[in-house]
Design a protein around this motif. Structure first.
Motif, PDB file in Angstrom:
ATOM      1  N   ARG A 136       0.824  -1.216   0.000  1.00 51.95           N
ATOM      2  CA  ARG A 136       0.000   0.000   0.000  1.00 51.95           C
ATOM      3  C   ARG A 136       0.852   1.256   0.000  1.00 51.95           C
ATOM      4  NH1 ARG A 136      -4.538  -2.138   4.132  1.00 51.95           N
ATOM      5  NH2 ARG A 136      -5.840  -3.114   2.552  1.00 51.95           N
ATOM      6  N   THR A 137       2.022   1.189   0.599  1.00 51.89           N
ATOM      7  CA  THR A 137       2.894   2.362   0.685  1.00 51.89           C
ATOM      8  C   THR A 137       4.282   2.012   0.153  1.00 51.89           C
ATOM      9  OG1 THR A 137       3.440   1.788   2.979  1.00 51.89           O
ATOM     10  CG2 THR A 137       1.674   3.390   2.641  1.00 51.89           C
ATOM     11  N   PRO A 138       4.378   1.739  -1.128  1.00 49.52           N
ATOM     12  CA  PRO A 138       5.675   1.338  -1.682  1.00 49.52           C
ATOM     13  C   PRO A 138       6.733   2.421  -1.559  1.00 49.52           C
ATOM     14  CG  PRO A 138       4.089   1.695  -3.448  1.00 49.52           C
ATOM     15  CD  PRO A 138       3.345   1.809  -2.145  1.00 49.52           C
ATOM     16  N   SER A 139       6.328   3.677  -1.594  1.00 52.99           N
ATOM     17  CA  SER A 139       7.325   4.735  -1.482  1.00 52.99           C
ATOM     18  C   SER A 139       7.917   4.776  -0.081  1.00 52.99           C
ATOM     19  CB  SER A 139       6.709   6.092  -1.833  1.00 52.99           C
ATOM     20  OG  SER A 139       5.628   6.388  -0.965  1.00 52.99           O
ATOM     21  N   ALA A 140       7.114   4.474   0.942  1.00 50.32           N
ATOM     22  CA  ALA A 140       7.628   4.442   2.315  1.00 50.32           C
ATOM     23  C   ALA A 140       8.626   3.309   2.485  1.00 50.32           C
ATOM     24  CB  ALA A 140       6.476   4.293   3.316  1.00 50.32           C
ATOM     25  N   ALA A 141       8.328   2.149   1.892  1.00 50.36           N
ATOM     26  CA  ALA A 141       9.247   1.017   1.975  1.00 50.36           C
ATOM     27  C   ALA A 141      10.544   1.336   1.239  1.00 50.36           C
ATOM     28  CB  ALA A 141       8.601  -0.242   1.401  1.00 50.36           C
ATOM     29  N   ALA A 142      10.432   1.961   0.068  1.00 46.37           N
ATOM     30  CA  ALA A 142      11.625   2.318  -0.702  1.00 46.37           C
ATOM     31  C   ALA A 142      12.452   3.349   0.049  1.00 46.37           C
ATOM     32  CB  ALA A 142      11.219   2.855  -2.069  1.00 46.37           C
ATOM     33  N   THR A 143      11.789   4.328   0.691  1.00 43.74           N
ATOM     34  CA  THR A 143      12.492   5.352   1.454  1.00 43.74           C
ATOM     35  C   THR A 143      13.235   4.742   2.626  1.00 43.74           C
ATOM     36  OG1 THR A 143      10.842   6.990   0.817  1.00 43.74           O
ATOM     37  CG2 THR A 143      12.208   7.511   2.737  1.00 43.74           C
ATOM     38  N   SER A 144      12.584   3.834   3.365  1.00 39.68           N
ATOM     39  CA  SER A 144      13.252   3.242   4.521  1.00 39.68           C
ATOM     40  C   SER A 144      14.421   2.376   4.080  1.00 39.68           C
ATOM     41  CB  SER A 144      12.259   2.439   5.370  1.00 39.68           C
ATOM     42  OG  SER A 144      11.793   1.331   4.654  1.00 39.68           O
ATOM     43  N   THR A 145      14.308   1.688   2.938  1.00 41.80           N
ATOM     44  CA  THR A 145      15.410   0.893   2.411  1.00 41.80           C
ATOM     45  C   THR A 145      16.554   1.804   1.991  1.00 41.80           C
ATOM     46  OG1 THR A 145      13.844  -0.756   1.628  1.00 41.80           O
ATOM     47  CG2 THR A 145      16.048  -0.823   0.677  1.00 41.80           C
ATOM     48  N   LYS A 146      16.226   2.923   1.340  1.00 36.99           N
ATOM     49  CA  LYS A 146      17.247   3.882   0.904  1.00 36.99           C
ATOM     50  C   LYS A 146      17.933   4.487   2.121  1.00 36.99           C
ATOM     51  CE  LYS A 146      17.846   8.202  -1.567  1.00 36.99           C
ATOM     52  NZ  LYS A 146      17.164   9.389  -2.003  1.00 36.99           N
ATOM     53  N   ASP A 147      17.158   4.879   3.154  1.00 38.52           N
ATOM     54  CA  ASP A 147      17.731   5.448   4.375  1.00 38.52           C
ATOM     55  C   ASP A 147      18.663   4.456   5.050  1.00 38.52           C
ATOM     56  OD1 ASP A 147      16.283   7.740   3.919  1.00 38.52           O
ATOM     57  OD2 ASP A 147      14.740   7.309   5.429  1.00 38.52           O
ATOM     58  N   ALA A 148      18.242   3.181   5.103  1.00 43.18           N
ATOM     59  CA  ALA A 148      19.067   2.166   5.737  1.00 43.18           C
ATOM     60  C   ALA A 148      20.376   1.978   4.963  1.00 43.18           C
ATOM     61  CB  ALA A 148      18.312   0.834   5.821  1.00 43.18           C
ATOM     62  N   ALA A 149      20.296   2.003   3.639  1.00 43.24           N
ATOM     63  CA  ALA A 149      21.490   1.848   2.814  1.00 43.24           C
ATOM     64  C   ALA A 149      22.441   3.019   3.011  1.00 43.24           C
ATOM     65  CB  ALA A 149      21.090   1.719   1.338  1.00 43.24           C
ATOM     66  N   GLU A 150      21.897   4.230   3.167  1.00 43.07           N
ATOM     67  CA  GLU A 150      22.731   5.403   3.355  1.00 43.07           C
ATOM     68  C   GLU A 150      23.408   5.412   4.729  1.00 43.07           C
ATOM     69  OE1 GLU A 150      20.155   8.715   2.598  1.00 43.07           O
ATOM     70  OE2 GLU A 150      20.191   8.400   0.429  1.00 43.07           O
ATOM     71  N   ARG A 151      22.821   4.758   5.718  1.00 46.15           N
ATOM     72  CA  ARG A 151      23.405   4.720   7.061  1.00 46.15           C
ATOM     73  C   ARG A 151      24.505   3.683   7.187  1.00 46.15           C
ATOM     74  NH1 ARG A 151      17.824   5.336   8.734  1.00 46.15           N
ATOM     75  NH2 ARG A 151      17.706   3.078   8.861  1.00 46.15           N
ATOM     76  N   ARG A 152      24.600   2.762   6.228  1.00 55.55           N
ATOM     77  CA  ARG A 152      25.641   1.728   6.291  1.00 55.55           C
ATOM     78  C   ARG A 152      26.998   2.367   6.080  1.00 55.55           C
ATOM     79  NH1 ARG A 152      22.562  -2.039   2.359  1.00 55.55           N
ATOM     80  NH2 ARG A 152      20.883  -2.677   3.699  1.00 55.55           N
ATOM     81  N   PRO A 153      27.965   1.882   6.836  1.00 49.49           N
ATOM     82  CA  PRO A 153      29.333   2.418   6.675  1.00 49.49           C
ATOM     83  C   PRO A 153      29.989   2.003   5.379  1.00 49.49           C
ATOM     84  CG  PRO A 153      29.267   0.781   8.468  1.00 49.49           C
ATOM     85  CD  PRO A 153      27.887   0.920   7.886  1.00 49.49           C
TER      86      PRO A 153
END
Length: 139
Positions: free
Chosen positions: A122-139
């Protein structure tokens, strides 16, 4: 009863129609909706089969569930104090007792998993955003 090849009378087809219609707004594909029915039905049938087997065992042997487990107690006590089963030895007595509804717990976990999938769809953009945020936080 074996349902691998069910006889499809009007009530069977109506039941499938009713169930599918209730899953319609979940955002799942047709094969996924059928899979949801198979998954939940499999869980329910498996649990029911275990109960039926317990009832049949009691009828066949004349030994109640409680009597059976009381007779197993010496074997379980030796096993739990042997040191061979350290994780099992730490389980509380209510782990297998009637006070915990294992069926309800399992069914709710199945439904929780479906809820996660439905919300993600239902909220694919929210899932994509959280995945992108998680990827950006990785060292």
């Amino acid at each position: 009863m074996n349902q691998a090849r069910p006889v499809l009378g009007p009530n069977a087809v109506r039941g499938l129609e009713t169930t599918l219609s209730r899953l319609e707004d979940m955002g799942l594909s047709d094969p996924e909706r059928v899979s949801v029915i198979i998954m939940v039905e499999g869980y329910v049938i498996g649990t029911a089969r275990t109960q039926v087997h317990a009832i049949e065992a009691e009828k066949k042997t004349g030994i109640t569930h409680e009597e059976f487990w009381k007779a197993q107690e010496p074997v379980l006590s030796r096993a739990m104090t042997s040191g061979v089963y350290p994780v099992m030895a730490t389980l509380s007595e209510e782990s297998f007792g009637p006070g915990f509804d294992h069926f309800e717990f399992g069914l709710q976990r199945l439904l929780d998993g479906l809820e996660v999938l439905v919300e993600r769809r239902r909220t694919p953009s929210a899932a994509a955003t959280s995945t992108k945020d998680a990827a950006e936080r990785r060292p």
